[in-house]
Design a protein around this motif. Structure first.
Motif, short mmCIF file in Angstrom:
data_model
loop_
_atom_site.label_atom_id
_atom_site.label_comp_id
_atom_site.label_asym_id
_atom_site.label_seq_id
_atom_site.Cartn_x
_atom_site.Cartn_y
_atom_site.Cartn_z
N GLU A 37 32.04 30.58 46.37
CA GLU A 37 32.30 30.63 44.94
C GLU A 37 32.32 32.08 44.45
N GLY A 38 31.36 32.87 44.92
CA GLY A 38 31.32 34.30 44.58
C GLY A 38 32.53 35.04 45.12
N GLN A 39 32.95 34.69 46.35
CA GLN A 39 34.14 35.32 46.91
C GLN A 39 35.37 35.01 46.07
N VAL A 40 35.50 33.78 45.62
CA VAL A 40 36.66 33.38 44.82
C VAL A 40 36.64 34.11 43.47
N ARG A 41 35.47 34.24 42.86
CA ARG A 41 35.38 35.01 41.60
C ARG A 41 35.80 36.45 41.84
N GLY A 42 35.38 37.00 42.98
CA GLY A 42 35.79 38.35 43.34
C GLY A 42 37.30 38.46 43.54
N LEU A 43 37.89 37.43 44.12
CA LEU A 43 39.35 37.41 44.30
C LEU A 43 40.07 37.42 42.95
N ILE A 44 39.58 36.64 42.02
CA ILE A 44 40.17 36.61 40.68
C ILE A 44 40.12 38.00 40.07
N ASP A 45 38.96 38.66 40.18
CA ASP A 45 38.82 40.01 39.64
C ASP A 45 39.79 40.98 40.33
N MET A 46 39.95 40.83 41.64
CA MET A 46 40.87 41.70 42.38
C MET A 46 42.30 41.54 41.88
N VAL A 47 42.73 40.31 41.69
CA VAL A 47 44.09 40.05 41.22
C VAL A 47 44.26 40.58 39.80
N GLU A 48 43.29 40.29 38.94
CA GLU A 48 43.37 40.74 37.55
C GLU A 48 43.38 42.26 37.43
N SER A 49 42.70 42.93 38.33
CA SER A 49 42.67 44.40 38.27
C SER A 49 43.82 45.05 39.01
N GLY A 50 44.71 44.24 39.59
CA GLY A 50 45.91 44.78 40.23
C GLY A 50 45.69 45.39 41.60
N ARG A 51 44.69 44.93 42.31
CA ARG A 51 44.43 45.43 43.67
C ARG A 51 45.63 45.13 44.57
N PRO A 52 45.84 45.95 45.60
CA PRO A 52 46.97 45.73 46.52
C PRO A 52 46.93 44.34 47.16
N CYS A 53 48.11 43.78 47.38
CA CYS A 53 48.23 42.43 47.95
C CYS A 53 47.51 42.31 49.29
N GLU A 54 47.58 43.34 50.10
CA GLU A 54 46.92 43.27 51.41
C GLU A 54 45.41 43.13 51.27
N ASP A 55 44.82 43.84 50.31
CA ASP A 55 43.38 43.72 50.07
C ASP A 55 43.02 42.30 49.64
#
Length: 107
Positions: A37-55
């Motif tokens: 669940e924490g990993q998925v929340r982190g993924l949402i934050d990564m996408v929202e902040s525009g992190r590179p697709c590979e990351d």
């Protein structure tokens, strides 16, 4: 209505051992799911902040693998319950086969 067979002294202790085993596995699976669940929340934050697709892809892969491990841990508990809870060899085979079908269907 069929009568419920009385438990013998040896089988009276088995449910508590199986119950303890199940409880331990439930805690383990719940802890794994909370980490996921924490990993998925982190993924949402990564996408929202525009992190590179590979990351993002790397972290998605890690979350997927963690989910698979939680699934297999849960299935191990299912198989152990099938083996310990059966009253006859035929019941054991039937229950293990049921667990196998679940693995084939969802793994």
């Amino acid at each position: 209505m069929a009568a419920i067979p009385a438990k013998t002294a040896s089988s009276a202790t088995e449910p508590s051992a199986a119950s303890a085993y199940r409880s331990e596995h439930q805690r383990d699976v719940i802890n794994r799911l909370k980490r996921i669940e924490g990993q998925v929340r982190g993924l949402i934050d990564m996408v929202e902040s525009g992190r590179p697709c590979e990351d993002v892809a790397q972290q998605m892969s890690a979350a997927r693998k963690a989910m698979d491990k939680a699934f297999y841990r849960m299935m191990a508990c299912s198989v152990m319950e099938a083996v310990s809870g059966s009253e006859s060899e035929v019941d054991t085979f039937r229950e293990v086969e049921r667990s196998t079908r679940i693995l084939e269907k969802y793994a």
